[in-house]
Scaffold this active site. Structure first.
Site, PDB file in Angstrom:
ATOM      1  N   ARG A 246      29.824  66.917 -31.676  1.00  0.00           N
ATOM      2  CA  ARG A 246      30.313  66.472 -32.437  1.00  0.00           C
ATOM      3  C   ARG A 246      32.174  66.568 -31.972  1.00  0.00           C
ATOM      4  NH1 ARG A 246      28.239  65.107 -35.836  1.00  0.00           N
ATOM      5  NH2 ARG A 246      27.481  65.868 -38.037  1.00  0.00           N
ATOM      6  N   ASP A 270      30.049  60.116 -27.863  1.00  0.00           N
ATOM      7  CA  ASP A 270      29.190  59.501 -28.905  1.00  0.00           C
ATOM      8  C   ASP A 270      30.284  59.895 -30.192  1.00  0.00           C
ATOM      9  OD1 ASP A 270      27.588  57.605 -30.746  1.00  0.00           O
ATOM     10  OD2 ASP A 270      26.185  59.398 -31.528  1.00  0.00           O
ATOM     11  N   GLU A 275      37.922  60.635 -34.243  1.00  0.00           N
ATOM     12  CA  GLU A 275      37.570  59.726 -34.448  1.00  0.00           C
ATOM     13  C   GLU A 275      37.086  59.572 -36.438  1.00  0.00           C
ATOM     14  OE1 GLU A 275      33.419  61.006 -34.044  1.00  0.00           O
ATOM     15  OE2 GLU A 275      32.740  61.042 -36.249  1.00  0.00           O
ATOM     16  N   HIS A 307      30.280  56.598 -32.950  1.00  0.00           N
ATOM     17  CA  HIS A 307      28.735  57.955 -33.701  1.00  0.00           C
ATOM     18  C   HIS A 307      28.116  57.618 -34.089  1.00  0.00           C
ATOM     19  CE1 HIS A 307      29.455  62.049 -35.549  1.00  0.00           C
ATOM     20  NE2 HIS A 307      28.072  61.116 -36.200  1.00  0.00           N
TER      21      HIS A 307
HETATM   22  P1  NAD Z   1      20.730  73.219 -34.649  1.00  0.00           P
HETATM   23  O1  NAD Z   1      21.713  73.961 -35.724  1.00  0.00           O
HETATM   24  O2  NAD Z   1      19.201  73.029 -35.255  1.00  0.00           O
HETATM   25  O3  NAD Z   1      21.190  73.743 -33.491  1.00  0.00           O
HETATM   26  C1  NAD Z   1      22.529  74.197 -32.842  1.00  0.00           C
HETATM   27  C2  NAD Z   1      23.171  74.736 -31.880  1.00  0.00           C
HETATM   28  O4  NAD Z   1      23.197  75.312 -31.449  1.00  0.00           O
HETATM   29  C3  NAD Z   1      21.327  77.014 -32.639  1.00  0.00           C
HETATM   30  O5  NAD Z   1      20.936  76.584 -31.565  1.00  0.00           O
HETATM   31  C4  NAD Z   1      22.842  77.236 -32.501  1.00  0.00           C
HETATM   32  O6  NAD Z   1      22.971  78.610 -31.859  1.00  0.00           O
HETATM   33  C5  NAD Z   1      23.665  76.814 -31.360  1.00  0.00           C
HETATM   34  N1  NAD Z   1      24.661  77.582 -31.161  1.00  0.00           N
HETATM   35  C6  NAD Z   1      25.953  77.835 -32.232  1.00  0.00           C
HETATM   36  N2  NAD Z   1      27.096  78.122 -31.106  1.00  0.00           N
HETATM   37  C7  NAD Z   1      26.636  77.896 -29.891  1.00  0.00           C
HETATM   38  C8  NAD Z   1      27.877  77.771 -28.992  1.00  0.00           C
HETATM   39  N3  NAD Z   1      28.623  78.400 -29.372  1.00  0.00           N
HETATM   40  N4  NAD Z   1      27.095  77.704 -27.904  1.00  0.00           N
HETATM   41  C9  NAD Z   1      26.458  77.073 -27.493  1.00  0.00           C
HETATM   42  N5  NAD Z   1      25.014  77.150 -28.592  1.00  0.00           N
HETATM   43  C10 NAD Z   1      25.752  77.240 -29.840  1.00  0.00           C
HETATM   44  O7  NAD Z   1      21.457  72.273 -34.877  1.00  0.00           O
HETATM   45  P2  NAD Z   1      21.259  70.469 -34.680  1.00  0.00           P
HETATM   46  O8  NAD Z   1      20.056  70.406 -35.263  1.00  0.00           O
HETATM   47  O9  NAD Z   1      20.420  70.488 -33.061  1.00  0.00           O
HETATM   48  O10 NAD Z   1      22.594  69.781 -34.433  1.00  0.00           O
HETATM   49  C11 NAD Z   1      23.146  69.762 -33.326  1.00  0.00           C
HETATM   50  C12 NAD Z   1      24.409  69.209 -33.625  1.00  0.00           C
HETATM   51  O11 NAD Z   1      24.414  67.819 -33.016  1.00  0.00           O
HETATM   52  C13 NAD Z   1      24.877  68.905 -35.177  1.00  0.00           C
HETATM   53  O12 NAD Z   1      25.764  70.509 -35.112  1.00  0.00           O
HETATM   54  C14 NAD Z   1      25.583  67.966 -35.228  1.00  0.00           C
HETATM   55  O13 NAD Z   1      27.427  68.030 -34.962  1.00  0.00           O
HETATM   56  C15 NAD Z   1      25.369  67.122 -34.392  1.00  0.00           C
HETATM   57  N6  NAD Z   1      24.889  65.242 -34.534  1.00  0.00           N
HETATM   58  C16 NAD Z   1      25.372  64.516 -34.021  1.00  0.00           C
HETATM   59  C17 NAD Z   1      24.514  63.419 -34.443  1.00  0.00           C
HETATM   60  C18 NAD Z   1      24.947  62.057 -34.383  1.00  0.00           C
HETATM   61  O14 NAD Z   1      25.034  60.663 -34.297  1.00  0.00           O
HETATM   62  N7  NAD Z   1      26.064  62.208 -32.858  1.00  0.00           N
HETATM   63  C19 NAD Z   1      23.260  63.286 -35.071  1.00  0.00           C
HETATM   64  C20 NAD Z   1      23.108  64.234 -35.297  1.00  0.00           C
HETATM   65  C21 NAD Z   1      23.821  65.816 -35.471  1.00  0.00           C
END
Ligand code: NAD
Length: 357
Positions: A246, A270, A275, A307
């Site tokens: 994000r 990305d 955005e 994105h």
């Molecule tokens: P997820 O919930 O499976 O994993 C997120 C991880 O981040 C968890 O293990 C959590 O404990 C950890 N976390 C929380 N706070 C943290 C911190 N302060 N420092 C380090 N780690 C921390 O989520 P995911 O499915 O792996 O997705 C991650 C992120 O990717 C989503 O929140 C979303 O914002 C982003 N995303 C982007 C796209 C894109 O198209 N660019 C697509 C899907 C998801």
């Protein structure tokens, strides 16, 4: 009268994949999906809430606005469910949604590999300068000066957040022969069991060791601007940063300063904090007023995409199917595994984490 879902920020591909999923659901369930999709090109915001009139649910994406005033206005229009066509839910005021009794569900895991693969592709493009080579060669310039990269094998990669996407990214980096260091307040059993790398207990300890840093944590109050002047200074000189998570994870001004001072070796994004009003639309004929974004785009060692890490056939198919199933669960009062709020209590899933926005 059929039940309506007002789909906001609907692009041609959203229409195509959701319509296909609805047809499939109707074939499979017989009368189990008696709802209609009403598509709107516009994003959801206070000014577009009236387009949801008569709908039971709104179906939204990452840059739709779901803050308290919007949720109140939707509720007043009779909307009772929010269907997120994405995994991240930082843009939804879940506490307000829960207070108003909304059903809110996301698609938590449509294709973590799609996002992870894109992160690694961005990192390697930046590192091996393929973005520059592509333009050069098309003009008949086959010189290699300025295209020197580094071998990923043997380098240290910092994975910030080892949830679904971070884990998938770590597996790919391991395949490249990288050493992986991770930071996550909630350690992943899979990461440890698969011996993908080591955890550092503090981000500040991870950053100075890494040649590349890839962000995979959600945007929360704790992670807002996790990359800032202080953490950038901790990074190894020449290190490269990748963010497919994000935009709000990164404070842009200090990143620009770190690029200008040559401390940062490059940035691949990305996502971008500002955005909202730009991404997913064609602004090629407009004057873009975001000076920080425009400055970023002037660096040869910055790559910016709009994105699109999620954007694969497999992911769009899964997003459409799960979104409609989430709504069917709501309508049939079935327990929904992807529900983010439940009965006036903030519902924190087992695989999730507390979010306060
Ligand atoms: P997820 O919930 O499976 O994993 C997120 C991880 O981040 C968890 O293990 C959590 O404990 C950890 N976390 C929380 N706070 C943290 C911190 N302060 N420092 C380090 N780690 C921390 O989520 P995911 O499915 O792996 O997705 C991650 C992120 O990717 C989503 O929140 C979303 O914002 C982003 N995303 C982007 C796209 C894109 O198209 N660019 C697509 C899907 C998801």
């Amino acid at each position: 009268m059929p039940i309506k879902i007002a789909v906001f920020s609907a692009k041609p591909y959203d229409r195509e994949f959701l319509a296909t999923a609805l047809n499939k659901k109707r074939e499979n369930d017989g009368n189990g999906a008696p709802f209609d999709l009403v598509f709107h090109d516009f994003a959801l915001g206070l000014d577009t809430v009236p387009l949801a009139r008569g709908a039971t649910a709104v179906c939204v994406f990452v840059n739709d606005v779901l803050n308290a005033p919007v949720l109140e206005a939707l509720h007043a229009e009779g909307v009772r469910a929010v269907l997120l066509r994405c995994a991240g839910f930082n843009h939804v005021d879940l506490i307000k949604a829960e207070t108003l009794g909304f059903f809110v569900a996301n698609v938590p895991s449509y294709s973590p590999e799609a996002v992870a693969e894109f992160s690694v592709a961005l990192l390697q493009t930046l590192n091996r300068r393929t973005h520059r080579a592509y333009n050069r060669v098309r003009e008949g310039n086959f010189a290699l000066d300025g295209l020197l990269g580094t071998t990923l094998h043997g380098k240290t990669v910092g994975v910030v957040g080892t949830g679904r996407i971070g884990l998938a990214a770590a597996r790919i980096f391991k395949g490249y022969g990288c050493r992986i260091l991770a930071f996550d307040p909630y350690k992943s059993n899979d990461f440890l069991a698969e011996k993908l790398g080591d955890y550092e207990d503090e981000l500040d300890n991870l950053l100075p060791q890494c040649d590349f840093v890839s962000l995979h944590c959600p945007l929360t109050k704790d992670t807002h601007h996790i990359i800032n002047e202080h953490t950038l200074a901790k990074m190894k000189p020449g290190a490269m940063l990748v963010n497919t998570s994000r935009g709000g994870l990164i404070s842009t001004k200090p990143v620009i300063a770190a690029l200008k001072s040559r401390h940062l070796g490059g940035v691949a994004l990305d996502v971008y904090e500002g955005e909202g009003g730009l991404f997913y639309n064609d602004h090629s004929g407009d004057i873009i007023e975001d000076d920080e974004l425009m400055r970023l785009m002037t660096f040869p060692n910055v790559i910016l995409c709009g994105h699109q890490a999620f954007f694969t056939v497999e992911a769009l198919t899964e997003i459409a199917n799960v979104t409609l199933q989430n709504f069917a669960d709501f309508m049939l009062s079935h327990p929904c595994p992807n529900s983010l709020v439940r009965s006036h209590k903030l519902f924190v899933r087992r695989d999730s984490y507390p979010v306060r926005i």
